[in-house]
Motif scaffolding. Structure first.
Motif, PDB file in Angstrom:
ATOM      1  N   UNK A 175       0.815  -1.215   0.000  1.00  0.00           N
ATOM      2  CA  UNK A 175       0.000   0.000   0.000  1.00  0.00           C
ATOM      3  C   UNK A 175       0.848   1.264   0.000  1.00  0.00           C
ATOM      4  N   UNK A 176       2.102   1.159   0.443  1.00  0.00           N
ATOM      5  CA  UNK A 176       2.972   2.339   0.482  1.00  0.00           C
ATOM      6  C   UNK A 176       3.244   2.903  -0.910  1.00  0.00           C
ATOM      7  N   UNK A 177       3.094   2.087  -1.943  1.00  0.00           N
ATOM      8  CA  UNK A 177       3.301   2.599  -3.300  1.00  0.00           C
ATOM      9  C   UNK A 177       2.368   3.764  -3.600  1.00  0.00           C
ATOM     10  N   UNK A 178       1.187   3.758  -3.000  1.00  0.00           N
ATOM     11  CA  UNK A 178       0.216   4.812  -3.278  1.00  0.00           C
ATOM     12  C   UNK A 178       0.626   6.167  -2.734  1.00  0.00           C
ATOM     13  N   UNK A 179       1.705   6.227  -1.968  1.00  0.00           N
ATOM     14  CA  UNK A 179       2.147   7.514  -1.422  1.00  0.00           C
ATOM     15  C   UNK A 179       3.037   8.289  -2.383  1.00  0.00           C
ATOM     16  N   UNK A 180       3.450   7.680  -3.482  1.00  0.00           N
ATOM     17  CA  UNK A 180       4.380   8.326  -4.411  1.00  0.00           C
ATOM     18  C   UNK A 180       3.609   8.938  -5.576  1.00  0.00           C
ATOM     19  N   UNK A 181       3.610  10.270  -5.626  1.00  0.00           N
ATOM     20  CA  UNK A 181       2.849  10.932  -6.692  1.00  0.00           C
ATOM     21  C   UNK A 181       3.560  10.899  -8.039  1.00  0.00           C
ATOM     22  N   UNK A 182       4.841  10.523  -8.061  1.00  0.00           N
ATOM     23  CA  UNK A 182       5.594  10.469  -9.316  1.00  0.00           C
ATOM     24  C   UNK A 182       5.535   9.085  -9.955  1.00  0.00           C
ATOM     25  N   UNK A 183       5.009   8.119  -9.224  1.00  0.00           N
ATOM     26  CA  UNK A 183       4.950   6.743  -9.710  1.00  0.00           C
ATOM     27  C   UNK A 183       3.627   6.540 -10.443  1.00  0.00           C
ATOM     28  N   UNK A 184       3.680   6.018 -11.639  1.00  0.00           N
ATOM     29  CA  UNK A 184       2.468   5.845 -12.435  1.00  0.00           C
ATOM     30  C   UNK A 184       1.474   4.914 -11.745  1.00  0.00           C
TER      31      UNK A 184
END
Length: 362
Positions: free
Chosen positions: A161-170
């Motif tokens: 779920x931590x992936x959702x914190x990166x606004x630069x990641x598609x």
């Protein structure tokens, strides 16, 4: 770290530039002279190998390094800025240490400035590793090495779920809407058909038309696991090392990473990396190899049946990469051949896996 100037072409970088960089990095060395040579045929970035002649070389002073810099093509520069390619590549190396370095070259220095699209990535030189050849394709043993690396990548942030914190990641919850909406990507198919009309057979057009018409719904219909994905996981972006090397393969060109479906990378790779004749012979075994490699990395809640279903679904992905990239980056003779080859292989992959029937259900 301070930022050595980048106001010249990468092939013209001086010993002083690297001496400043080495001083910041703590490398005990003084460069007397260097040679710089372009390598690869990157569509979005320029890759350069630097060979150093030292006045003084302490322990750890590299004999060679590889740098990646903005493209010299205005079309590719515009695309990289629009789609955030340079920013993502730098942020990937800075953010994901469980992946970066394990299945990639070690990054010694990264630099990106959003206002100017300034970009530099200085990496270890993976020579004598050899770049994969998208046109030639590979055999099943090389494919297994690549798919083992895919398993490392995907398992590192499986359903994280931590992936959702990166606004630069598609594809994350924090990311803005993509610069190219699915409807816009679908629209590129029309331009591709016009430009390459002499090379397109009716069977290719049928698959491309069906996919383009379904694109707005196709991506949103997936409901399987997610992970950190490469999204351009293909042979040209892989450096294969000789037997016994610490890194059997190094994955490069991290300009399109995202939160996505693991099977997307897998289907894209298998569909493009093996020739039309060879893929059907090895497809099942390669999928099972990847599934086993995932289990070895600790992912045991993803059935092979689900992988197989998702593989069929994402057999279409390489088609959009082929026609989309062809229309967005600088046009070259090799690029034309590569994109047409990819299109043909992925359309065959779709047909061999009866994937057109999946679109009919949308």
């Amino acid at each position: 770290m301070s930022r050595p100037g980048l106001d010249t072409h990468p092939l013209e970088l001086t010993p002083g530039w690297f001496n400043e960089l080495f001083a910041e990095m703590g490398v005990d060395a003084t460069v007397r002279s260097l040679t710089a040579k372009s390598i690869g045929t990157g569509q979005i970035g320029e890759n350069v190998r630097f060979v150093f002649d030292y006045e003084r070389a302490g322990a750890g002073a590299p004999e060679t390094l590889v740098g990646k810099f903005p493209s010299a093509s205005e079309a590719s520069l515009t695309t990289a800025k629009l789609l955030g390619h340079y920013m993502r590549e730098v942020f990937f190396y800075r953010t994901f240490p469980k992946v970066a370095g394990r299945i990639t070259p070690d990054a010694l220095y990264t630099d990106y400035d959003e206002a100017t699209n300034r970009f530099a990535l200085i990496m270890e030189d993976m020579a004598p590793a050899e770049q994969g050849d998208q046109l030639k394709g590979c055999g099943p043993e090389e494919a297994k090495v690549a798919l083992s690396a895919a398993a490392v990548l995907h398992a590192a942030h499986w359903n994280d779920a931590a992936l959702d914190s990166y606004d630069w990641l598609q594809g994350t919850a924090a990311a803005p809407p993509p610069a190219l909406a699915p409807e816009m990507v679908a629209g590129l198919w029309g331009g591709f058909k016009e430009r390459y009309a002499a090379h397109l057979t009716p069977d290719l057009i049928e698959v491309g038309d069906a996919y383009a018409a379904s694109l707005p719904k196709w991506g949103a219909a997936y409901d399987g696991p997610f992970a950190l994905t490469h999204n351009d996981f293909r042979l040209d972006n892989m450096l294969f090392a000789p037997p016994g090397a610490k890194k059997p393969v190094a994955i490069v060109d991290w300009q399109t990473p995202g939160k996505g479906a693991p099977a997307n990378d897998v289907a894209y790779f298998i569909g493009a990396a093996l020739t039309r004749e060879e893929r059907p012979k090895h497809e099942e075994a390669l999928l099972r190899h990847y599934h086993g490699a995932l289990a070895a990395e600790g992912i045991t809640d993803y059935s092979f049946e689900d992988l197989r279903t998702h593989y069929r679904w994402f057999s279409f992905y390489g088609i959009s990469v082929a026609f989309g990239a062809a229309m967005l980056v600088k046009q070259t003779e090799r690029g034309d051949e590569m994109f047409l080859t990819m299109l043909r292989r992925h359309c065959a992959q779709v047909r061999d896996n009866d994937a057109l029937e999946l679109l009919a259900a949308l």
